[in-house]
Enzyme design. Structure first.
Site, PDB file in Angstrom:
ATOM      1  N   GLY A  33       0.825  -1.217   0.000  1.00 50.30           N
ATOM      2  CA  GLY A  33       0.000   0.000   0.000  1.00 50.30           C
ATOM      3  C   GLY A  33       0.850   1.254   0.000  1.00 50.30           C
ATOM      4  CD  GLU A 107      -2.059  -6.518   2.761  1.00 49.94           C
ATOM      5  OE1 GLU A 107      -1.567  -5.519   2.228  1.00 49.94           O
ATOM      6  OE2 GLU A 107      -3.248  -6.569   3.101  1.00 49.94           O
TER       7      GLU A 107
END
Ligand code: 5RP
Length: 221
Positions: A33, A107
């Site tokens: 991100g 993740e």
């Protein structure tokens, strides 16, 4: 200063703060991100000498390699001391919604394989109850309509993130307006649906520490 510029500055600030937990000669788990991209930039100029990193996405792998960090398969890395990643929302119990960038499954795997998960966010991500941000669910493509119907049955409004394919070759359904007062229960119920690979709730295994950038500095939760 525009809100976007302020948010970007906060991301850089919190990325810099996270370096305090990073140790030389270790294998570091790295999330995905825009906040993590700031963290990778901060790593590059920090002088920290990592043994290697385990990456949570193809995008992060590319950026880590660009700055000369070896990216190792999780299968060859054992348990990691530290995982650093952002989030789309966090609550007072450090439970998270993640997956805005579509990398939620990897993740979650890297977070699970790490002793400590330090989450880096800015103040726009803080909520008292999770659920303002649509909850991403990664689904095997052939199960998309079935899973969407089951999500309606448990009270959510599913929206297919059309045109998006995850690094694992799957699709994402974003769930709107779901009651997430008990996020552990919803995380489990979504995981139990046939065809669901994982969902963006990090409630069963929340972050160990949230670093939140504000206009007045970085706060710890
Ligand atoms: C990607 C994620 C990100 O951590 C989350 O979307 C936050 O991203 P950003 O730092 O760009 O706001 O979960 O799957």
């Amino acid at each position: 200063m525009s809100d976007d510029m302020q948010q970007n500055e906060m991301k850089q600030q919190v990325a810099q703060a996270a370096l305090e937990w990073v140790r030389d000669d270790t294998v570091l788990g790295v999330g995905t991100g825009s906040t993590v991209n700031c963290f990778i930039d901060a790593l590059a100029s920090s002088g920290v000498r990592l043994e290697a990193a385990v990456s949570s996405s193809k995008a992060t792998t590319r950026r880590l390699r660009e700055i000369g960090i070896e990216v190792r398969e999780l299968n060859h890395a054992g348990t990691l001391d530290l995982y650093v990643d952002g989030a789309d929302e966090f609550d007072p119990h450090r439970r998270l919604i993640k997956g805005g960038g579509g990398a939620l499954t990897r993740e979650k795997i890297v977070a699970a394989a790490s002793r400590k998960f330090v989450c880096i966010v800015d103040e726009t991500k803080r909520v008292s109850v999770l659920g303002r941000f649509p909850l991403p669910v990664e689904v095997i493509p052939m199960a998309r309509s079935y899973v969407a119907r089951q999500i309606v049955a448990i009270g959510g409004q599913p929206e297919w993130r059309e045109g998006v394919e995850t690094d694992n070759g799957n699709v994402i359904i974003d769930v709107h307006n779901m009651d997430l007062v008990d996020p552990v229960d919803i995380e489990r119920r979504l995981n139990d649906l046939a065809g669901v690979v994982s969902n963006g709730l990090f409630a069963i295994r929340p972050a160990n520490l949230v670093l939140m950038a504000t206009r007045e500095g970085v706060q710890k939760y």
